[in-house]
Each structure stands twice: as structure tokens, then as C-alpha cells.
Design a protein around this motif. Structure first.
Motif, short mmCIF file in Angstrom:
data_model
loop_
_atom_site.label_atom_id
_atom_site.label_comp_id
_atom_site.label_asym_id
_atom_site.label_seq_id
_atom_site.Cartn_x
_atom_site.Cartn_y
_atom_site.Cartn_z
N ARG A 57 0.83 -1.20 0.00
CA ARG A 57 0.00 0.00 0.00
C ARG A 57 0.87 1.26 0.00
O ARG A 57 1.98 1.26 0.53
CB ARG A 57 -0.91 0.01 1.22
CG ARG A 57 -1.89 -1.15 1.27
CD ARG A 57 -2.81 -1.07 2.48
NE ARG A 57 -2.05 -1.13 3.74
CZ ARG A 57 -1.91 -0.12 4.57
NH1 ARG A 57 -2.45 1.06 4.29
NH2 ARG A 57 -1.22 -0.24 5.69
N PRO A 58 0.36 2.36 -0.56
CA PRO A 58 1.12 3.62 -0.57
C PRO A 58 1.54 4.08 0.83
O PRO A 58 2.66 4.53 1.02
CB PRO A 58 0.14 4.62 -1.21
CG PRO A 58 -0.74 3.78 -2.05
CD PRO A 58 -0.90 2.48 -1.32
N SER A 59 0.65 3.94 1.81
CA SER A 59 0.97 4.41 3.16
C SER A 59 2.12 3.62 3.77
O SER A 59 2.93 4.18 4.52
CB SER A 59 -0.27 4.30 4.07
OG SER A 59 -1.27 5.19 3.64
N ALA B 117 5.61 5.32 4.89
CA ALA B 117 6.08 5.17 6.27
C ALA B 117 7.52 4.69 6.31
O ALA B 117 8.31 5.11 7.16
CB ALA B 117 5.17 4.19 7.03
N SER B 118 7.88 3.81 5.39
CA SER B 118 9.23 3.25 5.37
C SER B 118 10.25 4.18 4.73
O SER B 118 11.39 4.25 5.18
CB SER B 118 9.23 1.92 4.63
OG SER B 118 8.43 0.96 5.26
N ALA C 85 2.34 15.59 2.45
CA ALA C 85 1.06 16.20 2.07
C ALA C 85 0.07 15.13 1.62
O ALA C 85 -1.13 15.22 1.91
CB ALA C 85 1.28 17.23 0.96
N VAL C 86 0.57 14.11 0.94
CA VAL C 86 -0.29 13.02 0.50
C VAL C 86 -0.87 12.28 1.70
O VAL C 86 -2.07 12.01 1.77
CB VAL C 86 0.49 12.04 -0.41
CG1 VAL C 86 -0.32 10.77 -0.66
CG2 VAL C 86 0.84 12.71 -1.73
N VAL C 87 -0.01 11.95 2.66
CA VAL C 87 -0.46 11.22 3.84
C VAL C 87 -1.44 12.05 4.66
O VAL C 87 -2.41 11.53 5.23
CB VAL C 87 0.75 10.80 4.71
CG1 VAL C 87 0.28 10.27 6.05
CG2 VAL C 87 1.56 9.74 3.99
N GLN C 88 -1.21 13.35 4.73
CA GLN C 88 -2.06 14.22 5.53
C GLN C 88 -3.50 14.22 5.03
O GLN C 88 -4.44 14.30 5.83
CB GLN C 88 -1.50 15.65 5.50
CG GLN C 88 -2.25 16.61 6.42
CD GLN C 88 -1.61 17.97 6.45
OE1 GLN C 88 -0.66 18.26 5.72
NE2 GLN C 88 -2.12 18.84 7.30
N ASP C 89 -3.69 14.13 3.74
CA ASP C 89 -5.05 14.10 3.18
C ASP C 89 -5.03 13.27 1.90
O ASP C 89 -4.89 13.80 0.79
CB ASP C 89 -5.55 15.52 2.90
CG ASP C 89 -7.04 15.56 2.65
OD1 ASP C 89 -7.61 14.51 2.26
OD2 ASP C 89 -7.65 16.63 2.83
N ARG C 90 -5.17 11.97 2.06
CA ARG C 90 -5.12 11.09 0.90
C ARG C 90 -6.31 11.30 -0.02
O ARG C 90 -6.19 11.18 -1.25
CB ARG C 90 -5.07 9.63 1.37
CG ARG C 90 -3.73 9.24 2.02
CD ARG C 90 -3.79 7.85 2.59
NE ARG C 90 -4.76 7.76 3.67
CZ ARG C 90 -5.21 6.61 4.19
NH1 ARG C 90 -4.78 5.46 3.70
NH2 ARG C 90 -6.08 6.63 5.17
N LEU D 33 13.66 -4.91 6.36
CA LEU D 33 12.81 -3.77 6.66
C LEU D 33 11.39 -4.24 6.92
O LEU D 33 10.76 -4.86 6.06
CB LEU D 33 12.84 -2.78 5.49
CG LEU D 33 12.16 -1.44 5.71
CD1 LEU D 33 12.86 -0.66 6.82
CD2 LEU D 33 12.20 -0.63 4.41
N VAL D 34 10.88 -3.93 8.13
CA VAL D 34 9.54 -4.33 8.53
C VAL D 34 8.75 -3.06 8.84
O VAL D 34 8.85 -2.52 9.94
CB VAL D 34 9.57 -5.25 9.77
CG1 VAL D 34 8.17 -5.74 10.11
CG2 VAL D 34 10.51 -6.42 9.53
N PRO D 35 7.99 -2.53 7.87
CA PRO D 35 7.26 -1.27 8.09
C PRO D 35 6.35 -1.37 9.30
O PRO D 35 5.77 -2.42 9.59
CB PRO D 35 6.44 -1.11 6.80
CG PRO D 35 7.19 -1.91 5.79
CD PRO D 35 7.75 -3.08 6.53
N PRO D 36 6.19 -0.27 10.04
CA PRO D 36 5.29 -0.27 11.20
C PRO D 36 3.86 -0.55 10.77
O PRO D 36 3.36 0.08 9.84
CB PRO D 36 5.45 1.14 11.79
CG PRO D 36 5.95 1.96 10.64
CD PRO D 36 6.80 1.05 9.82
N VAL D 37 3.21 -1.49 11.44
CA VAL D 37 1.86 -1.88 11.07
C VAL D 37 0.86 -0.76 11.33
O VAL D 37 -0.11 -0.59 10.60
CB VAL D 37 1.45 -3.16 11.84
CG1 VAL D 37 0.00 -3.52 11.55
CG2 VAL D 37 2.36 -4.31 11.45
N SER D 38 1.10 0.04 12.35
CA SER D 38 0.13 1.05 12.74
C SER D 38 0.29 2.37 12.01
O SER D 38 -0.60 3.21 12.05
CB SER D 38 0.23 1.31 14.26
OG SER D 38 -0.07 0.14 14.97
#
Length: 292
Positions: free
Chosen positions: A10-12, A16-17, A32-37, A236-241
Motif C-alpha cells: 500500500r502507498p501508506s 512510512a518506510s 502532504a499526500v499522507v495528511q489528506d489522501r 525492513l519491517v514497516p510499522p503496522v500502525s
């Protein structure tokens, strides 16, 4: 720095990574993308560039750093992500409405967390996993370093590796870690756990291991961190939350723990007969201490 993990991630998860390691202007774009997808989905590359105050080519480069051909492909991926989240939220709300007890809410939260666990392996590459397992097998000595909330992960890995026939060491004291790490030679391995990738004691031990000539293997959640930069091989294990803020607030190690368990299983498979014999020996010990 660009995305090299699972193309379906996923993009998020990608943001995050990778965000901490992007160029400053590209980082402004993805933030800016994450702030308002929702808003980002409806924007063109030019619209987003004007909003952020950068050039259109910077928006395109940011999308490409995330592993997309361009910004239109990122918009499509964002739309798909939002649709899946909406469906999951509606399902969760239905579940919450059916059981408003503490147990019901607990089940709902665990269910939502579990639904995103697949993201935890989206940034892994076959090359990194193979290199990690081979290094464990070939090393003359293995030292595991983990501090803070990652500490229990290090102890768990040591116990699992020893049960799998791979003797490994672990020290809780940071000074003892540095001393042991500095004594490692070129045929040794230092395995590091750090969710944030920024623990000072862990970084000091990594530098000591490198000074001694050891190979450093790291399991962390962020591609641009002190831990990732110092390691020879990174899982690399991106944060799940979510991102770094969620890492600091929620500090979940569930994904890292799951990865640890399965890495040891891969290690046993890699060793073939030696791995099976070691497991049988460990089980015989366990059988001897169990009572009816």
C-alpha cells in the motif's frame, strides 16, 4: 532511495518506510499526500506541486521513489487503499455494534491490527532474506543486540537460535554489548533489533561490531535510520500502525516477533538435516522436563 519491496504494498506503507530518507522536497510531497489522501486522489501532479510549493517534476520523482511509474499510478493506488480501508472500517463498525463490551472492542482492535500484518513483509526482498539466513548459518559466532522495547525480541531470537543448533549470545547491559561486539571477528555476525532504528546503545554496539570486522544484520522499521545505514543487510519491517509517531506511541513489536519466528524456521529448513537434528535434540530436552 526508492521502493524495492512488494509491488502490491500500500502507498501508506511505502511512505512510512521511505519518507525519512527522501529528499527534503520529495518528503514534503509525500507528507502532504499522507495528511489528506482523499484530496491527493483528486489532484493532478501540478495541483499537488502548487499546494506544496514545489515543481511538478518533484511530485513525479516522489511518486517514482515510492515505486510508481508516475503520479497517476500513485493516485490509483491511493484510491484502492482508501476503498479497502473503508470496507474494513464498515466491517469493524458492524462488529463493534454487535459487541460493545471490553472483550468485543478488544477483538475488533486485534482484528484490525491483524488485517494489516501482511504489510509487515511488503518491504522485504528475496536477496535480503537469503543473505540474512546464509550469514546466520556461516558465522562462527553470533551476537544479538536489542535494547529498550526491542530487548525481549533479542532474547527470544537467542533462545530460538540455540534451540535450532545455532549458538548465539545476548547481553542486556549496553556496555557488555559493546565489549562483546568489539571482540567479534570478520567471520562473526551481529544481529540487531531496533524498531525505531535510533536507539543510542544499539547504534554504539553496531559501530563496535563493525570496528571488529563482523557482519551486521539488522531488523528495523525505517529505511532511513542509523540502524539501516550501519547494517550490511537490512530486513525492513514497516510499522503496522503507521509512521514514526505511531512507532513511538504504540510501540508494537508483534510484526517483528512474527518475522523472528519465521526466520528461524527458514534457518532450520536451510540447514536441512542439521536443522532437523537440532530441533529433535531440543524437543527431547523439553520432553524430559515435562510432567503429567
Amino acid at each position: 532511495m526508492s521502493w524495492t519491496g512488494d509491488p502490491s504494498a500500500r502507498p501508506s506503507v511505502r511512505i512510512a518506510s521511505l519518507a525519512p530518507g527522501l529528499q527534503r522536497t520529495e518528503r514534503r510531497v509525500v507528507e502532504a499526500v499522507v495528511q489528506d489522501r482523499d484530496r491527493a486522489v483528486g489532484m493532478t501532479a501540478q495541483d499537488l506541486a502548487e499546494l506544496v510549493g514545489v515543481g511538478r517534476t518533484t511530485v513525479i520523482r516522489a511518486a517514482q521513489s515510492l515505486g510508481y511509474e508516475g503520479y497517476p499510478q500513485l493516485r490509483v493506488a491511493l484510491a484502492q487503499e482508501l476503498a479497502l480501508e473503508q470496507a474494513g472500517q464498515e466491517s469493524a463498525e458492524a462488529g463493534d455494534g454487535a459487541d460493545a463490551t471490553a472483550l468485543g472492542r478488544l477483538r475488533s482492535r486485534i482484528g484490525r491490527f491483524g488485517a494489516r500484518l501482511g504489510d509487515s513483509v511488503s518491504a522485504l526482498t528475496p536477496e535480503a532474506v537469503d543473505a540474512f539466513v546464509r550469514a546466520l548459518d556461516e558465522a562462527n559466532r553470533v551476537l544479538v543486540v536489542a535494547n529498550g522495547l526491542s530487548g525481549p525480541l533479542g532474547l527470544d531470537l537467542v533462545m530460538r537460535l540455540n534451540s535450532a543448533g545455532r549458538p548465539a549470545e545476548h547481553f542486556a547491559d549496553p556496555l557488555a554489548q559493546q565489549i562483546a561486539a568489539r571482540q567479534l571477528g570478520k567471520d562473526s555476525v551481529c544481529v540487531v533489533f531496533s524498531g525505531s532504528g535510533a536507539n543510542t546503545a544499539t547504534l554504539d554496539a553496531m559501530r563496535a561490531a563493525r570496528a571488529g570486522g563482523a557482519r551486521v544484520l539488522a531488523i528495523t522499521s525505517f529505511s532511513r535510520s542509523g540502524t539501516a545505514e550501519l547494517a550490511d543487510t537490512v530486513l525492513l519491517v514497516p510499522p503496522v500502525s503507521g509512521g514514526f509517531q505511531d512507532e513511538l506511541i504504540h510501540t508494537s513489536r508483534a510484526a517483528l516477533m512474527l518475522l523472528t519466528e519465521q526466520l528461524v524456521e527458514l534457518f532450520i529448513e536451510h540447514r536441512g538435516e542439521r536443522g532437523r537434528e537440532a530441533r529433535a535434540a531440543a524437543l527431547s530436552v523439553l520432553a524430559g522436563v515435562l510432567r503429567d
